[in-house]
Design a protein around this motif. Structure first.
Motif, PDB file in Angstrom:
ATOM      1  N   HIS A  43       0.731  -1.212   0.000  1.00  0.00           N
ATOM      2  CA  HIS A  43       0.009  -0.048  -0.213  1.00  0.00           C
ATOM      3  C   HIS A  43       0.888   1.332  -0.047  1.00  0.00           C
ATOM      4  N   SER A  44       0.349   2.396  -0.175  1.00  0.00           N
ATOM      5  CA  SER A  44       0.873   3.747  -0.233  1.00  0.00           C
ATOM      6  C   SER A  44       1.300   3.964   1.352  1.00  0.00           C
ATOM      7  N   ILE A  45       2.272   4.989   1.556  1.00  0.00           N
ATOM      8  CA  ILE A  45       2.458   5.288   3.007  1.00  0.00           C
ATOM      9  C   ILE A  45       0.983   5.694   3.761  1.00  0.00           C
ATOM     10  N   GLY A  46       0.192   6.506   3.145  1.00  0.00           N
ATOM     11  CA  GLY A  46      -1.003   6.812   3.661  1.00  0.00           C
ATOM     12  C   GLY A  46      -1.648   5.776   4.139  1.00  0.00           C
ATOM     13  N   GLN A  47      -1.909   4.688   3.262  1.00  0.00           N
ATOM     14  CA  GLN A  47      -2.808   3.457   3.520  1.00  0.00           C
ATOM     15  C   GLN A  47      -2.172   2.605   4.512  1.00  0.00           C
ATOM     16  N   ARG A  48      -0.875   2.637   4.403  1.00  0.00           N
ATOM     17  CA  ARG A  48       0.111   1.861   5.267  1.00  0.00           C
ATOM     18  C   ARG A  48      -0.305   2.325   6.807  1.00  0.00           C
ATOM     19  N   ALA A  49      -0.219   3.603   7.096  1.00  0.00           N
ATOM     20  CA  ALA A  49      -0.345   4.217   8.360  1.00  0.00           C
ATOM     21  C   ALA A  49      -1.715   4.259   8.786  1.00  0.00           C
ATOM     22  N   SER A  50      -2.548   4.333   8.031  1.00  0.00           N
ATOM     23  CA  SER A  50      -3.955   3.889   8.101  1.00  0.00           C
ATOM     24  C   SER A  50      -4.096   2.633   8.842  1.00  0.00           C
ATOM     25  N   ALA A  51      -3.611   1.596   8.029  1.00  0.00           N
ATOM     26  CA  ALA A  51      -3.618   0.402   8.827  1.00  0.00           C
ATOM     27  C   ALA A  51      -3.353   0.114   9.998  1.00  0.00           C
ATOM     28  N   LEU A  52      -1.960   0.862  10.409  1.00  0.00           N
ATOM     29  CA  LEU A  52      -1.291   0.717  11.770  1.00  0.00           C
ATOM     30  C   LEU A  52      -2.341   1.434  12.714  1.00  0.00           C
ATOM     31  N   VAL A  53      -2.819   2.481  12.483  1.00  0.00           N
ATOM     32  CA  VAL A  53      -3.741   3.170  13.285  1.00  0.00           C
ATOM     33  C   VAL A  53      -4.636   2.274  13.576  1.00  0.00           C
ATOM     34  N   LEU A  54      -5.503   1.689  12.683  1.00  0.00           N
ATOM     35  CA  LEU A  54      -6.617   0.765  12.923  1.00  0.00           C
ATOM     36  C   LEU A  54      -6.234  -0.278  13.872  1.00  0.00           C
ATOM     37  N   PHE A  55      -5.058  -0.871  13.661  1.00  0.00           N
ATOM     38  CA  PHE A  55      -4.578  -1.840  14.129  1.00  0.00           C
ATOM     39  C   PHE A  55      -4.388  -1.556  15.658  1.00  0.00           C
ATOM     40  N   ILE A  56      -3.744  -0.268  16.025  1.00  0.00           N
ATOM     41  CA  ILE A  56      -3.530   0.216  17.430  1.00  0.00           C
ATOM     42  C   ILE A  56      -5.075   0.430  17.983  1.00  0.00           C
ATOM     43  N   LEU A  57      -5.913   0.838  17.405  1.00  0.00           N
ATOM     44  CA  LEU A  57      -7.268   1.289  18.029  1.00  0.00           C
ATOM     45  C   LEU A  57      -7.824  -0.234  18.193  1.00  0.00           C
ATOM     46  N   SER A  58      -7.634  -1.260  17.406  1.00  0.00           N
ATOM     47  CA  SER A  58      -8.571  -2.390  17.648  1.00  0.00           C
ATOM     48  C   SER A  58      -8.215  -3.165  19.207  1.00  0.00           C
ATOM     49  N   GLN A  59      -7.214  -2.603  19.942  1.00  0.00           N
ATOM     50  CA  GLN A  59      -6.902  -3.344  21.020  1.00  0.00           C
ATOM     51  C   GLN A  59      -7.827  -2.974  22.157  1.00  0.00           C
ATOM     52  N   LYS A  60      -7.721  -4.127  23.211  1.00  0.00           N
ATOM     53  CA  LYS A  60      -8.802  -3.640  24.218  1.00  0.00           C
ATOM     54  C   LYS A  60      -8.120  -3.600  25.568  1.00  0.00           C
ATOM     55  N   ASP A  61      -6.747  -3.717  25.801  1.00  0.00           N
ATOM     56  CA  ASP A  61      -6.125  -3.873  27.098  1.00  0.00           C
ATOM     57  C   ASP A  61      -5.151  -2.696  27.276  1.00  0.00           C
TER      58      ASP A  61
ATOM     59  N   ASP B 199      -0.019  13.233   9.199  1.00  0.00           N
ATOM     60  CA  ASP B 199       1.052  13.483   8.228  1.00  0.00           C
ATOM     61  C   ASP B 199       1.143  12.274   7.004  1.00  0.00           C
ATOM     62  N   ASP B 200       0.622  11.057   7.746  1.00  0.00           N
ATOM     63  CA  ASP B 200       0.669   9.830   6.653  1.00  0.00           C
ATOM     64  C   ASP B 200      -0.750   9.433   6.442  1.00  0.00           C
ATOM     65  N   LEU B 201      -1.857  10.225   6.660  1.00  0.00           N
ATOM     66  CA  LEU B 201      -3.102   9.571   6.508  1.00  0.00           C
ATOM     67  C   LEU B 201      -3.786  10.584   5.508  1.00  0.00           C
ATOM     68  N   ASP B 202      -4.745  10.372   4.792  1.00  0.00           N
ATOM     69  CA  ASP B 202      -5.662  11.246   4.082  1.00  0.00           C
ATOM     70  C   ASP B 202      -7.077  11.437   4.720  1.00  0.00           C
ATOM     71  N   ASN B 203      -7.523  12.751   4.436  1.00  0.00           N
ATOM     72  CA  ASN B 203      -8.955  13.002   5.139  1.00  0.00           C
ATOM     73  C   ASN B 203      -9.807  12.001   5.135  1.00  0.00           C
ATOM     74  N   GLN B 204     -10.167  11.370   4.161  1.00  0.00           N
ATOM     75  CA  GLN B 204     -11.299  10.319   3.882  1.00  0.00           C
ATOM     76  C   GLN B 204     -10.962   9.166   4.643  1.00  0.00           C
ATOM     77  N   ILE B 205      -9.718   8.713   4.905  1.00  0.00           N
ATOM     78  CA  ILE B 205      -9.472   7.560   5.760  1.00  0.00           C
ATOM     79  C   ILE B 205      -9.594   7.977   7.179  1.00  0.00           C
ATOM     80  N   ILE B 206      -9.346   9.207   7.534  1.00  0.00           N
ATOM     81  CA  ILE B 206      -9.171   9.847   9.005  1.00  0.00           C
ATOM     82  C   ILE B 206     -10.938   9.774   9.372  1.00  0.00           C
ATOM     83  N   TYR B 207     -11.554  10.235   8.543  1.00  0.00           N
ATOM     84  CA  TYR B 207     -13.109  10.381   8.674  1.00  0.00           C
ATOM     85  C   TYR B 207     -13.891   8.894   8.645  1.00  0.00           C
TER      86      TYR B 207
END
Length: 862
Positions: free
Chosen positions: A741-759, A770-778
């Motif tokens: 993926h592009s840098i922005g999409q990779r960063a988006s995936a990682l943020v979702l990865f981080i946010l999916s944790q419960k502990d 800096d690495d995400l686009d507005n559509q993905i952020i929203y």
């Protein structure tokens, strides 16, 4: 109030007062205001709407509001209006925006009431209807060009919207734009089936709120409770919450049970004596580039002793130094999962100190207070070195795998010791041919002495020397045995038994009494060991005397032995050499016997090494399963990411370490790769070389290369055994590997990865946009943040308006900086000053914001 930003408070949307004809107050009139506010405080009501029947009393409202403000209670002006609708009329709670309807000692509310009750007597009676239906009432209100909303009162009771209006009328009313715009909530919706029916008639849902509809002070707070999440004691904040009811209205009390940072304070440096209060939910640090957002994030990270990642580590260290300056200090106040409070203090260049509520240092780490806090600085989300996926997952499951690391270190040490024993044993076994050759040479030389009859003449001296050696050896072995006994006597297990025998039980005292007897009998062995040590010591001293005696005898015979040697006159034979040869012969025979004995234990050592390796692999498999369990949770919690894991699958990591370890062995790239593919890790390679006669490796390398590999392993095996082949984690984002993926999409995936944790109690991310686009952020990030923030504290540093605005940030910290000072202003997105800061900082100012709004509105059909 609202020091920590938006918060959940109890609200009562239907309050009557002494000005209402139906209200009964039997106390002193000059005590009414105090008694009324006291009752609100007792019921923990922090937001109330004064809604007397068809009436508004300005002076009473102003008196109540003034007193309420001293108790951090917000009161809004309103009226309960009976409109001409349905069978018996319906009661509407009209909430007025105070700034619009009340100006000093004048107000427009009664002017409106006079209009709708024109020609009607006794309007203060709760059942007196005005001369307007609902549509007419809204039309009359709108004519004032002032803001207000309508809440339908006690909808299932008499004069309630649902009770008095049939389905056809409800459908008809709810389709009107004025109804959708102004009617924003229902009070006292009690019956689930009726509520479902109401929603079907309307075609949409409104929030259900509560109000006590009190007719006396004693009735304030009666019935079901209603809670609202606001960040400012204003009409606009309340209306925003009612319109966002899914997130901001509840009939259950919302208490944050997760650990979180309560405040951050700086002493010295560019933020001297400034304290920032944080919400347990979403906190957004905003400011133009270079304003200092990252400095605050990094100061928190530094105080909590969270190491910066490899990406831009030097920059992050310098940011903290620049903010705090020499002698500067950060103080972070924390509340844990059990609502206990702590302070973490750190002076620049010093270690962190954790203090309890009494200010006492307790010597624990931050991780024991905050559960698995996570930090991602600038560029961390775009850092994609080999194995970054596992590093990220390790951050998320940190405490769950911590004990694996300790156990793995112990097993590696144990494995290294056994490999060392095997090398030493092999070294000794390799000396056996040399020992046998040396013995043959010595025996040959001794035979020359014997052929000349010297063995008879010198036998007495030789025998005495042999006896001396045997006594000396006995003395040494006794002392070694004494050392072993002393180690046993000082065993920590034996010391712990002393404490165990003192333990008692409240539940099973008899059982513990018997336990104490058995433990005491074991402890008694300690005394026996001490007695044995005494006996051994006594024997050691006696043997020492024997050694001294034989040495004295040998000394007394020195002249006799010297005379015998003088009488020997055989060319090329030195009588002194015979004694030395016999001594060496005896020593070499013992060495050969010892090596032959150790040959028998070689199998035992090899068996231990295989057992260690199996134990190591089982431990790594247990750790792998922890990771796998976390991955399954992540995959179940969202649909954008798909993770998979392969046990010891990161062969590239193993390959790179092979190249480093075996430099100078003349092995080429393809052979290194073949070794990495045929062995799972260094331990498997070492076992193949040591235990399996290089069965696998010999087919991959030349004889010369194999010889060099063996040499390097013998020198570096301890370090090599500590190098593990990591598990390989693959992250797919929308079905495609993240690395593609592009840098922005990779960063988006990682943020979702981080946010999916419960502990995790705390997640800090510095400028993810800096690495995400507005559509993905929203579409993805904001949605997940809003879902998770009731149970996780987020701290974002951002210059993207989507995060604080669409994320409905509970606390916004607007940061500004000049050459000497960094300043921070806090408040929720409900706060007007903060709203202006967001517009100025993130939208380029009000004019630019308005212009964009105008343009976007013109594009509404796009």
């Amino acid at each position: 109030m609202f020091q920590f930003g938006t918060e959940w408070i109890r609200a009562d949307f239907h309050l009557h007062t002494n000005a209402d004809k139906e209200f009964i107050y039997k106390g002193e009139q000059d005590r009414f205001v105090s008694d009324y506010i006291k009752k609100l405080k007792e019921e923990n009501i922090k937001l109330g709407v004064i809604t007397n029947h068809n009436k508004f009393h300005l002076n009473e409202f102003k008196g109540l509001k003034k007193k309420a403000r001293t108790e951090n209670i917000t009161l809004l002006p309103g009226v309960e209006l009976s409109v001409k609708e349905g069978a018996n009329g319906i009661h509407c709670l009209i909430v007025f925006k105070e700034e619009d309807w009340i100006k000093g000692n004048s107000e427009s509310i009664n002017q409106f009431l006079d209009e709708v009750f024109k020609g009607i007597e006794n309007r203060e009676n709760e059942n007196t209807r005005c001369n307007k239906d609902l549509a007419g009432t809204v039309e009359a209100l709108n004519s004032y060009n002032k803001d207000y909303v309508i809440l339908m009162a006690h909808i299932e009771q008499k004069s309630g919207f649902l009770e008095e209006c049939n389905g056809g009328l409800i459908e008809s009313l709810s389709k009107n734009s004025w109804f959708k715009d102004k009617v924003i909530a229902f009070q006292k919706g009690q019956t689930r089936d009726k509520m479902h029916q109401l929603e079907r008639w309307m075609g949409y849902r409104l929030p259900y709120i509560e109000g006590s509809d009190c007719k006396s002070i004693e009735e304030i707070g009666k019935g079901k409770k209603s809670y609202i999440k606001i960040g400012d004691g204003s009409f606009d904040s309340v209306i925003l919450a009612l319109r966002d009811y899914q997130n901001r209205i509840s009939q259950l009390e919302n208490n944050h049970s997760h650990g979180h940072i309560k405040s951050v304070e700086m002493i010295g440096g560019k933020m001297n004596n400034q304290k920032i209060y944080l919400s347990p939910e979403l906190n957004s640090l905003i400011g133009i580039r270079g304003s200092g957002k990252s400095s605050i994030i990094e100061a928190i990270r530094y105080c909590l002793d969270m190491m910066p990642s490899i990406a831009d580590e030097n920059y992050k260290t310098e940011v903290v130094k620049n903010l705090l300056e020499s002698g500067g200090q950060v103080i972070v106040e924390i509340q844990d999962n059990h609502k206990k409070n702590y302070k973490v203090k750190r002076i620049l260049g010093e270690s962190s100190h954790v203090l309890n509520e009494d200010g006492e240092e307790i010597g624990v780490t931050v991780n024991s207070i905050l559960q698995t806090p996570l930090y991602f600085g600038q560029k961390d989300l775009s850092y994609m070195e080999n194995g970054f996926e596992l590093d990220l997952l390790s951050k998320l499951v940190g405490k769950k795998i911590k004990f694996f690391e300790r156990d793995l270190t112990n097993i590696n040490d144990q494995l290294g010791n056994h490999v060392n024993q095997l090398f030493q044993l092999n070294d000794k076994l390799e000396t056996l041919p040399d020992l046998k050759r040396s013995l043959t040479d010595i025996e040959h030389k001794i035979r020359i002495f014997e052929e000349n009859g010297l063995n008879t003449k010198l036998s007495k001296q030789v025998n005495f020397q042999k006896d001396e050696r045997n006594i000396e050896n006995a003395y040494d072995r006794i002392n070694e045995f004494k050392k072993d006994l002393k180690l046993l006597l000082n065993s920590p297990n034996l010391r712990e038994l002393d404490e165990l025998c003192k333990q008692e039980s409240l539940e099973v005292p008899e059982l513990f009494s018997n336990l104490s007897k058995e433990v005491t009998s074991v402890i008694a062995v300690k005394k026996e060991i001490q007695e044995i040590i005494g006996k051994v010591d006594s024997s050691s001293e006696q043997v020492k005397k024997y050694l001294g005696e034989i040495q004295a005898i040998i000394g007394s015979l020195e002249e006799e032995f010297a005379g015998i040697k003088r009488d020997i006159d055989i060319p090329n034979l030195n009588p002194d050499d015979f004694a030395k040869l016999k001594t060496n012969e005896d020593k070499i025979r013992k060495d050969i016997h010892q090596v032959n004995t150790q040959e028998e234990i070689k199998d035992q050592i090899e068996s231990k090494i295989r057992s260690d390796l199996e134990e190591r692999n089982q431990l790594l498999l247990q750790e792998f399963r922890v990771y796998n369990d976390e991955i399954e949770k992540i995959n179940l919690n969202q649909g954008s990411l798909e993770l998979s894991i392969e046990f010891k699958g990161n062969k590239e990591f193993f390959l790179e370490n092979l190249k480093q370890s075996f430099k100078g062995s003349n092995i080429n790239q393809s052979t290194y790769r073949a070794i990495s593919e045929n062995h799972s890790d260094f331990s498997a390679l070492i076992v193949d070389i040591l235990l399996d006669d290089s069965k696998v490796t010999s087919s991959l390398v030349t004889e010369a290369q194999l010889s060099r590999v063996k040499e390097i392993i013998k020198t570096n095996y301890n370090e090599q055994l500590k190098i593990r082949t990591p598990n390989k984690i693959e992250i797919k984002y929308h079905g495609k590997p993240i690395t593609k993926h592009s840098i922005g999409q990779r960063a988006s995936a990682l943020v979702l990865f981080i946010l999916s944790q419960k502990d995790n109690n705390l997640i800090m991310i510095d400028q993810p946009e800096d690495d995400l686009d507005n559509q993905i952020i929203y579409n993805e990030i904001i949605t997940k943040v809003k879902e998770r923030k009731p149970e996780v504290q987020f701290i974002f540093a951002t210059h993207n308006a989507n995060i604080p605005v669409l994320g409905d940030s509970e606390q916004v910290i607007a940061v500004s900086y000049n050459e000497k000072q960094l300043s921070a202003k806090t408040g929720s997105v409900d706060n007007k000053d903060i709203q202006q800061k967001i517009v100025d900082i993130m939208e380029g100012g009000q004019e630019a914001f308005n212009k964009r709004t105008q343009i976007y509105n013109s594009w509404k059909n796009v």
